[in-house]
Scaffold this motif. Sequence first.
Motif, short mmCIF file in Angstrom:
data_model
loop_
_atom_site.label_atom_id
_atom_site.label_comp_id
_atom_site.label_asym_id
_atom_site.label_seq_id
_atom_site.Cartn_x
_atom_site.Cartn_y
_atom_site.Cartn_z
N ILE A 16 11.81 58.02 -38.40
CA ILE A 16 12.42 58.06 -39.73
C ILE A 16 12.95 56.68 -40.11
O ILE A 16 12.78 56.20 -41.25
CB ILE A 16 13.54 59.10 -39.76
N ALA A 17 13.59 56.01 -39.15
CA ALA A 17 14.15 54.69 -39.43
C ALA A 17 13.04 53.70 -39.80
O ALA A 17 13.18 52.91 -40.75
CB ALA A 17 14.93 54.18 -38.22
N ASP A 18 11.93 53.74 -39.05
CA ASP A 18 10.80 52.84 -39.36
C ASP A 18 10.24 53.15 -40.74
O ASP A 18 9.92 52.24 -41.52
CB ASP A 18 9.71 52.98 -38.31
N MET B 294 2.55 57.92 -40.34
CA MET B 294 2.89 56.97 -41.40
C MET B 294 1.64 56.31 -41.96
O MET B 294 1.56 55.98 -43.16
CB MET B 294 3.87 55.93 -40.86
N ARG B 295 0.65 56.10 -41.08
CA ARG B 295 -0.58 55.45 -41.55
C ARG B 295 -1.23 56.25 -42.66
O ARG B 295 -1.65 55.69 -43.69
CB ARG B 295 -1.56 55.29 -40.38
N ARG B 296 -1.31 57.57 -42.47
CA ARG B 296 -1.95 58.39 -43.50
C ARG B 296 -1.15 58.40 -44.81
O ARG B 296 -1.73 58.50 -45.90
CB ARG B 296 -2.12 59.81 -42.96
N ALA B 297 0.17 58.28 -44.71
CA ALA B 297 0.99 58.24 -45.93
C ALA B 297 0.82 56.91 -46.67
O ALA B 297 0.72 56.87 -47.90
CB ALA B 297 2.45 58.46 -45.59
N VAL B 298 0.76 55.84 -45.90
CA VAL B 298 0.70 54.52 -46.52
C VAL B 298 -0.69 54.21 -47.06
O VAL B 298 -0.83 53.41 -48.01
CB VAL B 298 1.14 53.44 -45.50
N VAL C 118 3.17 48.55 -34.49
CA VAL C 118 4.15 49.40 -33.81
C VAL C 118 3.46 50.59 -33.14
O VAL C 118 3.76 50.97 -32.01
CB VAL C 118 5.21 49.90 -34.82
N GLU C 119 2.51 51.18 -33.87
CA GLU C 119 1.80 52.34 -33.34
C GLU C 119 1.02 51.99 -32.09
O GLU C 119 1.02 52.73 -31.09
CB GLU C 119 0.86 52.89 -34.41
#
Length: 581
Positions: free
Chosen positions: A262-264, A361-365, A382-383
């Motif tokens: 969440i922080a990232d 996050m990748r799919r969201a971005v 990071v991933e």
Amino acid sequence: MSELPVARWPPCGNVGLHWPAARSVDMSAASCQLTEDQFLCSICLDVFTDPVAIPCGHNFCKACISEHWDRNVQCQCPNCKEDFDRRPVLRVNTFISEMAAQFRQSAQQKASSSSSEQHVVKPGEVPCDACTGTRLKALKSCLECLESYCETHLEPHLTKKGLKRHQLIDPVENLEGRMCVKHDKLLELFCKTDQVCVCMLCTVLDHKTHDVVPLKEGYEGKKAELGKTEADIQQMIQKRRLKIQEMNRSVELSKEGADREIADGVQVFTALKESVERSQAELIDTIKEKQRETEEQAEGFIKELEQEISELRKRSSEVEQLSRSEDQLHLLQSFTSLNTAPPTKNWTEVRVRPPSYEGTMRRAVTQLEETLSKQMKKLLEVELKRVQQYEVEVTLDPDTAHPALILSDDGKQVKHGEVKKNFPNNPKRFDDSYSVLGKQSFSSPRFYYEVQVQSVSVWTLGVARESINRKGKITLIPENGFWTIGLSNFNKFYACADPAVRLSLKSPPKKVGVFVDYEEGLVSFYDVGSAALIYSFTGCRFKEKLYPCFITRKTVLVLVGCILGNIKIDRLIITPVHHTE
């Protein structure tokens, strides 16, 4: 006929000589000074009924002595054995009769008074079999009489000589169940061969050749086994408590991971203003949903464990209670149902593991590709660092290598030879595809390895399930148990799906990372140099062990742990992961 017990009252002589004086004595006072034994007939062992005195001075119930003489030819006193020439005329001794009646009335009043102090039987308690009207709680059960008695009706078993020999136990119901249904004898032995309680007659008939021991010996043996069972149950409880602690810790780690995610995500989306706020909310919701599912899974497991602990505690209590029982027959009859632990789940392999966030996050971005390209690169870095933590060692398996491949003695390198060697038939070996599998198999939650592919003209790598076909021509698709990507002879990158997926890469990768999340059904390939995702197989269903898989033509595959520098060689290299801060 065996000698009957001698009555202790009157002590001697014929009380008829002093009846007039005796009658002047107050009956109630006299009865308080005399004991019950002094009013007992030595034949029936009960308080006198129509007492008579015979010439020798002993006293009996009229019916008792008459019946005794009717059964015997010789007329003699049952106590002192004095013979009489002829049968004496019997007359009721009115003094003793009145004293006995007075004593009986006093005893009844005492019993009536004490009964109010005794417990009236409640549901689940054993009632007195001798009580009439209001039934009282039994204090003991007699294995000879097959009846249970309250305090009042237990008195004869504690005072009368003939009843003192009876075996008393804590009150139990269904005393008839202690009798052999076949021979109507007391169950006092235990057949170790058939694991049943038997009577004496059973040992010479149905269980003649069996290993039969006294009930006490069988009781002690089973009680020892129950002690071990209780210890085993306690150990099972402890293991489940530790499992709960483990799961709680897993939830904590999962929560920490979720907080980091969440922080990232917040850090990335804060800089993107209104255009990325929707993506930010979606990311957080996705992560929290996975965390919620993890917590719900853990709560479900913990609930099951606590239920099993409750059942085990209940069984432990039952076993402990049975172990303390002095009722030998009850312990033996209840042993089978309580000796084993209740059915429980095997929790050895059950884990609550933090969910995988790789690609979340990748799919969201990706939806904001133009504005997020810079942020995407940071996220992928990071991933990649995260999946690199699951690095495993891979060693080539010579038993699987195609006969044209040559492996080094240490199993760290392989090259394509010019001649196909004549190896013995091995069901594990590929006979047409120039393939080799890793020696190690994996069914762990996650694993990762890297392969240097620079300067190799044709290669395919990924993972394969254990049951793949290794003979003849092979089609590399997930349906056949292969999850791979590769470079073809035409310098085209592709994912071996059905149909094949052409991969558009900005530049050829020099090193490829392979990551597998077994439980999530995910196989991802990374360009390690640019920290870019090449391709992912998602929604996979793994049910078998997975092996690293390599396919090459006219190349040499080497596993090394040294630094190669800038040397360009036409070989695949499985390299150790270079972790960066």
